[in-house]
Design a protein around this motif. Sequence first.
Motif, short mmCIF file in Angstrom:
data_model
loop_
_atom_site.label_atom_id
_atom_site.label_comp_id
_atom_site.label_asym_id
_atom_site.label_seq_id
_atom_site.Cartn_x
_atom_site.Cartn_y
_atom_site.Cartn_z
N PRO A 106 26.26 95.63 25.73
CA PRO A 106 27.28 96.95 25.20
C PRO A 106 28.57 96.89 25.75
O PRO A 106 28.73 97.66 25.34
CB PRO A 106 26.88 97.60 26.82
N HIS A 107 28.81 95.50 25.87
CA HIS A 107 31.17 96.32 25.83
C HIS A 107 30.83 95.82 23.95
O HIS A 107 31.36 95.53 23.73
CB HIS A 107 30.76 94.54 26.47
N ARG B 173 20.05 91.00 22.14
CA ARG B 173 21.39 90.17 23.47
C ARG B 173 21.92 89.12 22.98
O ARG B 173 23.30 89.44 23.18
CB ARG B 173 20.57 90.55 25.24
#
Length: 198
Positions: free
Chosen positions: A120-121, A150
């Motif tokens: 997400p970052h 991920r």
Amino acid sequence: MSTAHPHHAPAPPPYPALPRRKLKVATCSLAGCFGCHMSFLDIDERILQLIEHVEFDRSPLTDLKEVGRCDLGLIEGGLCNAENVEVLRDFRRQCHTLVAVGACAITGGLPAQRNAMSLPHILGEVYQQREGLKTGCAIPNDPELPLLLRQVRPLHEVVQIDYFLPGCPPSADSFWVFLTDLIAGRTPRLASGPIRYD
């Protein structure tokens, strides 16, 4: 009855003869830069000798999109999304011998540098917070886009790999020696030269 002395019999060849049929070879690039394929093409005119013994299935050289039953699969690049994983598993099912080619396939390489940060970052930085973006930019979420993993993963974490051809990229000579050994039925010779830490 033969009169030849057994000690004068001709010595057997040191390696098996080249196969009578052409070996089927497939290649693909996953999460990487395509540099390994470019290095493979640097074998230059030797590719004419190679195609006397191999037939290419799925590969950028043929533009086939599906892989069929093959003797050998060469895969460069790591795994960054669900499509990469699907392609890799398909190659493993279809290829008798599977080779991880180059640093990205073997360790995750440069794409794996994102593993130090959360997904997400990274997506927020790239699509929403980067300097020069218009206000209101959104992270792409089209269902046609492959789902990102991920973390970027090397190939051997998902399927069994038979050989690892190191380098970033492996040199043309490394490809040549490796492939000609396999074609001749020899265990490929892997020199330590392609592995450097400078």
